[in-house]
Design a protein around this motif. Sequence first.
Motif, PDB file in Angstrom:
ATOM      1  N   LYS A 152      -1.346  62.959 -83.848  1.00 35.53           N
ATOM      2  CA  LYS A 152      -1.225  64.291 -83.262  1.00 35.53           C
ATOM      3  C   LYS A 152      -0.436  65.133 -84.244  1.00 35.53           C
ATOM      4  CE  LYS A 152      -1.424  63.081 -78.364  1.00 35.53           C
ATOM      5  NZ  LYS A 152      -0.714  63.147 -77.071  1.00 35.53           N
ATOM      6  N   GLU A 153      -1.076  66.217 -84.682  1.00 36.69           N
ATOM      7  CA  GLU A 153      -0.477  67.105 -85.681  1.00 36.69           C
ATOM      8  C   GLU A 153      -0.035  66.316 -86.913  1.00 36.69           C
ATOM      9  OE1 GLU A 153       2.452  69.594 -83.782  1.00 36.69           O
ATOM     10  OE2 GLU A 153       1.014  70.216 -82.267  1.00 36.69           O
ATOM     11  N   GLY A 154      -0.835  65.326 -87.293  1.00 37.59           N
ATOM     12  CA  GLY A 154      -0.587  64.536 -88.489  1.00 37.59           C
ATOM     13  C   GLY A 154       0.384  63.391 -88.324  1.00 37.59           C
ATOM     14  N   GLU A 155       1.012  63.288 -87.181  1.00 36.41           N
ATOM     15  CA  GLU A 155       2.002  62.237 -86.937  1.00 36.41           C
ATOM     16  C   GLU A 155       1.413  61.127 -86.077  1.00 36.41           C
ATOM     17  OE1 GLU A 155       5.117  62.198 -88.286  1.00 36.41           O
ATOM     18  OE2 GLU A 155       4.502  64.025 -89.325  1.00 36.41           O
ATOM     19  N   ALA A 156       1.677  59.890 -86.469  1.00 40.34           N
ATOM     20  CA  ALA A 156       1.194  58.747 -85.703  1.00 40.34           C
ATOM     21  C   ALA A 156       1.947  58.657 -84.378  1.00 40.34           C
ATOM     22  CB  ALA A 156       1.384  57.464 -86.502  1.00 40.34           C
ATOM     23  N   VAL A 157       1.209  58.601 -83.282  1.00 38.48           N
ATOM     24  CA  VAL A 157       1.823  58.466 -81.961  1.00 38.48           C
ATOM     25  C   VAL A 157       1.544  57.108 -81.342  1.00 38.48           C
ATOM     26  CG1 VAL A 157       1.885  60.947 -81.501  1.00 38.48           C
ATOM     27  CG2 VAL A 157      -0.102  59.620 -80.788  1.00 38.48           C
ATOM     28  N   ALA A 158       0.538  56.401 -81.862  1.00 39.27           N
ATOM     29  CA  ALA A 158       0.206  55.067 -81.365  1.00 39.27           C
ATOM     30  C   ALA A 158      -0.701  54.395 -82.374  1.00 39.27           C
ATOM     31  CB  ALA A 158      -0.492  55.168 -80.012  1.00 39.27           C
ATOM     32  N   HIS A 159      -0.652  53.062 -82.390  1.00 41.23           N
ATOM     33  CA  HIS A 159      -1.517  52.324 -83.304  1.00 41.23           C
ATOM     34  C   HIS A 159      -1.854  50.955 -82.712  1.00 41.23           C
ATOM     35  CE1 HIS A 159       2.538  50.954 -84.244  1.00 41.23           C
ATOM     36  NE2 HIS A 159       1.991  49.828 -84.635  1.00 41.23           N
ATOM     37  N   GLY A 160      -2.879  50.355 -83.280  1.00 41.72           N
ATOM     38  CA  GLY A 160      -3.297  49.036 -82.844  1.00 41.72           C
ATOM     39  C   GLY A 160      -4.092  48.349 -83.927  1.00 41.72           C
ATOM     40  N   THR A 161      -4.348  47.075 -83.725  1.00 45.34           N
ATOM     41  CA  THR A 161      -5.110  46.307 -84.699  1.00 45.34           C
ATOM     42  C   THR A 161      -6.152  45.452 -83.998  1.00 45.34           C
ATOM     43  OG1 THR A 161      -3.532  44.480 -84.624  1.00 45.34           O
ATOM     44  CG2 THR A 161      -3.164  46.151 -86.301  1.00 45.34           C
ATOM     45  N   GLY A 162      -7.126  45.039 -84.776  1.00 44.75           N
ATOM     46  CA  GLY A 162      -8.158  44.138 -84.287  1.00 44.75           C
ATOM     47  C   GLY A 162      -9.288  44.857 -83.592  1.00 44.75           C
ATOM     48  N   PRO A 163     -10.426  44.183 -83.484  1.00 44.94           N
ATOM     49  CA  PRO A 163     -11.549  44.781 -82.772  1.00 44.94           C
ATOM     50  C   PRO A 163     -11.220  44.890 -81.282  1.00 44.94           C
ATOM     51  CG  PRO A 163     -12.044  42.512 -83.358  1.00 44.94           C
ATOM     52  CD  PRO A 163     -10.722  42.848 -83.982  1.00 44.94           C
ATOM     53  N   ARG A 164     -11.653  45.970 -80.678  1.00 39.04           N
ATOM     54  CA  ARG A 164     -11.392  46.222 -79.261  1.00 39.04           C
ATOM     55  C   ARG A 164     -12.686  46.638 -78.573  1.00 39.04           C
ATOM     56  NH1 ARG A 164      -7.501  43.454 -79.806  1.00 39.04           N
ATOM     57  NH2 ARG A 164      -5.488  44.239 -80.446  1.00 39.04           N
ATOM     58  N   THR A 165     -12.724  46.425 -77.285  1.00 42.54           N
ATOM     59  CA  THR A 165     -13.872  46.861 -76.501  1.00 42.54           C
ATOM     60  C   THR A 165     -13.756  48.363 -76.255  1.00 42.54           C
ATOM     61  OG1 THR A 165     -12.777  46.543 -74.372  1.00 42.54           O
ATOM     62  CG2 THR A 165     -13.960  44.627 -75.314  1.00 42.54           C
ATOM     63  N   THR A 166     -14.846  48.945 -75.825  1.00 41.26           N
ATOM     64  CA  THR A 166     -14.835  50.363 -75.493  1.00 41.26           C
ATOM     65  C   THR A 166     -13.800  50.641 -74.403  1.00 41.26           C
ATOM     66  OG1 THR A 166     -17.149  50.597 -76.122  1.00 41.26           O
ATOM     67  CG2 THR A 166     -16.246  52.287 -74.653  1.00 41.26           C
ATOM     68  N   ALA A 167     -13.737  49.802 -73.396  1.00 43.06           N
ATOM     69  CA  ALA A 167     -12.770  49.995 -72.306  1.00 43.06           C
ATOM     70  C   ALA A 167     -11.332  49.944 -72.828  1.00 43.06           C
ATOM     71  CB  ALA A 167     -12.975  48.944 -71.218  1.00 43.06           C
ATOM     72  N   GLU A 168     -11.048  49.034 -73.748  1.00 43.85           N
ATOM     73  CA  GLU A 168      -9.692  48.929 -74.299  1.00 43.85           C
ATOM     74  C   GLU A 168      -9.322  50.167 -75.111  1.00 43.85           C
ATOM     75  OE1 GLU A 168      -9.071  44.141 -74.889  1.00 43.85           O
ATOM     76  OE2 GLU A 168     -10.399  45.190 -76.301  1.00 43.85           O
ATOM     77  N   VAL A 169     -10.255  50.672 -75.895  1.00 47.45           N
ATOM     78  CA  VAL A 169      -9.970  51.862 -76.705  1.00 47.45           C
ATOM     79  C   VAL A 169      -9.825  53.082 -75.806  1.00 47.45           C
ATOM     80  CG1 VAL A 169     -10.785  53.377 -78.552  1.00 47.45           C
ATOM     81  CG2 VAL A 169     -11.046  50.894 -78.765  1.00 47.45           C
ATOM     82  N   ARG A 170     -10.641  53.182 -74.775  1.00 48.90           N
ATOM     83  CA  ARG A 170     -10.510  54.300 -73.823  1.00 48.90           C
ATOM     84  C   ARG A 170      -9.135  54.277 -73.146  1.00 48.90           C
ATOM     85  NH1 ARG A 170     -15.008  57.068 -72.300  1.00 48.90           N
ATOM     86  NH2 ARG A 170     -16.996  56.198 -72.958  1.00 48.90           N
ATOM     87  N   LYS A 171      -8.694  53.109 -72.737  1.00 55.98           N
ATOM     88  CA  LYS A 171      -7.379  52.979 -72.099  1.00 55.98           C
ATOM     89  C   LYS A 171      -6.283  53.399 -73.079  1.00 55.98           C
ATOM     90  CE  LYS A 171      -4.468  49.721 -69.619  1.00 55.98           C
ATOM     91  NZ  LYS A 171      -4.335  48.350 -69.102  1.00 55.98           N
ATOM     92  N   PHE A 172      -6.387  52.943 -74.314  1.00 54.10           N
ATOM     93  CA  PHE A 172      -5.447  53.315 -75.359  1.00 54.10           C
ATOM     94  C   PHE A 172      -5.401  54.843 -75.518  1.00 54.10           C
ATOM     95  CE2 PHE A 172      -5.178  54.499 -79.890  1.00 54.10           C
ATOM     96  CZ  PHE A 172      -3.917  54.054 -80.208  1.00 54.10           C
ATOM     97  N   LEU A 173      -6.566  55.463 -75.631  1.00 52.38           N
ATOM     98  CA  LEU A 173      -6.634  56.915 -75.827  1.00 52.38           C
ATOM     99  C   LEU A 173      -6.149  57.678 -74.612  1.00 52.38           C
ATOM    100  CD1 LEU A 173     -10.076  57.196 -77.632  1.00 52.38           C
ATOM    101  CD2 LEU A 173      -7.810  57.539 -78.644  1.00 52.38           C
ATOM    102  N   ASP A 174      -6.603  57.282 -73.441  1.00 49.66           N
ATOM    103  CA  ASP A 174      -6.229  58.002 -72.216  1.00 49.66           C
ATOM    104  C   ASP A 174      -4.736  57.966 -71.967  1.00 49.66           C
ATOM    105  OD1 ASP A 174      -8.873  58.676 -71.850  1.00 49.66           O
ATOM    106  OD2 ASP A 174      -9.260  57.102 -70.370  1.00 49.66           O
TER     107      ASP A 174
END
Length: 112
Positions: free
Chosen positions: A87-109
Amino acid sequence: MANRVHRPREDAEFNFILGMSAVPVLAYFTGTWPKAIEPCRVMDLVVGGIADDYSGRLTAVRTDITRCPATTERYGIAGAPSYVLLKEGEAVAHGTGPRTTAEVRKFLDGHL
């Protein structure tokens, strides 16, 4: 992979995309070494679909570790696939490894 996913060829192009985005950026980092290829392909499919679904709320950027070494270092990426929400060039969250669509949606939401 969806057309909404940017694929910078170098660090300067990544920085340009980041600077032009009016919405948060999901940068996901991929690699081309044998153990990374298949998990990164999985993330291509997941992020491609999410980029379409989150259009207008998120910019997705597929970042090749070898093509964007300074970007990879700046965000502390140690392996692929990895992802960082910016957000505005600054990292606010990160993760590693392959994820399912549901996991990435939860992360983003949880962060949008």
